[in-house]
Design a protein around this motif. Sequence first.
Motif, PDB file in Angstrom:
ATOM      1  N   LYS A  93       0.856  -1.174   0.000  1.00 18.66           N
ATOM      2  CA  LYS A  93       0.000   0.000   0.000  1.00 18.66           C
ATOM      3  C   LYS A  93       0.900   1.233   0.000  1.00 18.66           C
ATOM      4  CE  LYS A  93      -0.744   0.148   5.048  1.00 18.66           C
ATOM      5  NZ  LYS A  93      -0.288  -1.178   5.510  1.00 18.66           N
ATOM      6  N   ILE A  94       0.344   2.287  -0.548  1.00 15.87           N
ATOM      7  CA  ILE A  94       0.981   3.597  -0.411  1.00 15.87           C
ATOM      8  C   ILE A  94       0.106   4.391   0.543  1.00 15.87           C
ATOM      9  CG2 ILE A  94       1.658   5.738  -1.563  1.00 15.87           C
ATOM     10  CD1 ILE A  94       1.983   4.009  -4.123  1.00 15.87           C
ATOM     11  N   ASN A  95       0.672   4.814   1.654  1.00 21.76           N
ATOM     12  CA  ASN A  95      -0.043   5.697   2.578  1.00 21.76           C
ATOM     13  C   ASN A  95       0.426   7.119   2.273  1.00 21.76           C
ATOM     14  OD1 ASN A  95      -1.470   3.681   3.811  1.00 21.76           O
ATOM     15  ND2 ASN A  95      -0.150   3.534   5.606  1.00 21.76           N
ATOM     16  N   PHE A  96      -0.512   7.993   1.929  1.00 18.16           N
ATOM     17  CA  PHE A  96      -0.134   9.327   1.447  1.00 18.16           C
ATOM     18  C   PHE A  96       0.062  10.329   2.579  1.00 18.16           C
ATOM     19  CE2 PHE A  96      -0.410   9.006  -3.168  1.00 18.16           C
ATOM     20  CZ  PHE A  96      -0.997   7.749  -3.298  1.00 18.16           C
ATOM     21  N   LYS A  97      -0.723  10.233   3.642  1.00 18.54           N
ATOM     22  CA  LYS A  97      -0.689  11.181   4.752  1.00 18.54           C
ATOM     23  C   LYS A  97      -0.355  12.594   4.232  1.00 18.54           C
ATOM     24  CE  LYS A  97       0.389   9.665   8.955  1.00 18.54           C
ATOM     25  NZ  LYS A  97      -0.790   9.713   9.858  1.00 18.54           N
ATOM     26  N   LYS A  98      -1.303  13.131   3.460  1.00 14.08           N
ATOM     27  CA  LYS A  98      -1.091  14.404   2.759  1.00 14.08           C
ATOM     28  C   LYS A  98      -0.865  15.558   3.732  1.00 14.08           C
ATOM     29  CE  LYS A  98      -1.798  14.925  -1.290  1.00 14.08           C
ATOM     30  NZ  LYS A  98      -0.788  14.942  -2.389  1.00 14.08           N
ATOM     31  N   GLY A  99      -0.063  16.521   3.306  1.00 14.64           N
ATOM     32  CA  GLY A  99       0.216  17.695   4.141  1.00 14.64           C
ATOM     33  C   GLY A  99      -1.061  18.354   4.629  1.00 14.64           C
ATOM     34  N   LEU A 100      -1.155  18.550   5.930  1.00 12.99           N
ATOM     35  CA  LEU A 100      -2.273  19.246   6.612  1.00 12.99           C
ATOM     36  C   LEU A 100      -3.618  18.535   6.460  1.00 12.99           C
ATOM     37  CD1 LEU A 100      -1.364  22.959   5.734  1.00 12.99           C
ATOM     38  CD2 LEU A 100      -0.881  21.703   7.858  1.00 12.99           C
ATOM     39  N   LYS A 101      -3.633  17.366   5.761  1.00  7.87           N
ATOM     40  CA  LYS A 101      -4.906  16.661   5.506  1.00  7.87           C
ATOM     41  C   LYS A 101      -4.876  15.213   5.998  1.00  7.87           C
ATOM     42  CE  LYS A 101      -7.371  19.495   2.675  1.00  7.87           C
ATOM     43  NZ  LYS A 101      -8.845  19.667   2.666  1.00  7.87           N
ATOM     44  N   GLY A 102      -3.695  14.613   6.041  1.00  7.38           N
ATOM     45  CA  GLY A 102      -3.569  13.195   6.389  1.00  7.38           C
ATOM     46  C   GLY A 102      -4.000  12.936   7.819  1.00  7.38           C
ATOM     47  N   GLU A 103      -4.932  11.977   7.985  1.00  5.50           N
ATOM     48  CA  GLU A 103      -5.472  11.673   9.326  1.00  5.50           C
ATOM     49  C   GLU A 103      -4.565  10.686  10.061  1.00  5.50           C
ATOM     50  OE1 GLU A 103      -8.975  14.025   8.804  1.00  5.50           O
ATOM     51  OE2 GLU A 103      -8.029  13.113  10.558  1.00  5.50           O
ATOM     52  N   TRP A 104      -4.942  10.402  11.316  1.00  7.39           N
ATOM     53  CA  TRP A 104      -4.131   9.513  12.159  1.00  7.39           C
ATOM     54  C   TRP A 104      -4.364   8.058  11.789  1.00  7.39           C
ATOM     55  CZ3 TRP A 104      -6.035   8.456  17.859  1.00  7.39           C
ATOM     56  CH2 TRP A 104      -7.361   8.065  17.848  1.00  7.39           C
ATOM     57  N   TRP A 105      -3.469   7.192  12.319  1.00  4.03           N
ATOM     58  CA  TRP A 105      -3.650   5.746  12.365  1.00  4.03           C
ATOM     59  C   TRP A 105      -3.611   5.400  13.845  1.00  4.03           C
ATOM     60  CZ3 TRP A 105      -4.292   2.168   8.333  1.00  4.03           C
ATOM     61  CH2 TRP A 105      -4.181   2.703   7.043  1.00  4.03           C
TER      62      TRP A 105
END
Length: 262
Positions: A93-105
């Motif tokens: 998988k690619i986890n993107f965790k986008k700047g200022l938008k990516g949520e927690w795990w």
Amino acid sequence: MISEQLISNYHDQGFLLLNSVFTDKEIDALNQELPYLLEDESPRKVKEKNGEIRSYYGVHQVNEMYKQLSCDKRLIDPVRKILESEIYIYQTKINFKKGLKGEWWEWHQDFPYWKIEDGMESPRVLSAMVYLDDVTEFNGPLLMMPGSHKHGIASFDKDIASFENGVSDKDSWTGSDLKYTVNKDLLAKGFRENAIVSATGKAGSVLLFHGNIYHGSNCNMSPIDRKTLIITYNSVENPVKKYENRRPVFLSERNTEPIVVQ
Ligand code: 6CS
Ligand code: FE
């Protein structure tokens, strides 16, 4: 070749961070593939609650460059030594965790998803997280509790039965309200005994982590993405024994042929 000492560190801690495994040129090429992956709507894509891209699953099944990288000697050699057998790719998988938008795990272990949902026999499985961006203290680095992989599957924090109604299964396996999260008393115990480590590192680094280690990550508070490619390798001696209603192929690879190093 990875040293015996580093292998021993992995077995003791449950993870191993290798710096500068891939070059900037290789990482840039991987990143340049991403817009094409995201062009079409696909069940392989998981969105954040705010609509931003969260993950893309099974990238090795649809993109040759990612497939090649997942079979690269620089990954396969250490993983074969740790799992002490031939290996195959179980999930990417690619986890993107986008700047200022990516949520927690939330704090979780990975193996419960593969054991309970897919029938994987044992935690003779590990994930290699390839950093596609610099991972800093600000853009949601992976947090882990060293040594927490030594106690098997931890008791869960949530009422698992509540997940049968409403929440689509895929969301509960891959979203920001996960089904199998670690009981909070066990998290407190793990923190008291071993604290928390934050796996920061430059793009091109590789974090190897055990299927049972407690891990999670915060939301991304920086404008810089924290993109990572996570390749889960399973031992060819660790069968996956669920044959009916198996999860989609992009979550649970069917081809268990041992990897031939590229
Ligand atoms: O369900 C799965 O297979 C995925 N879900 C989590 C939370 N970790 C393991 C895996 O990537
Ligand atoms: Fe995980």
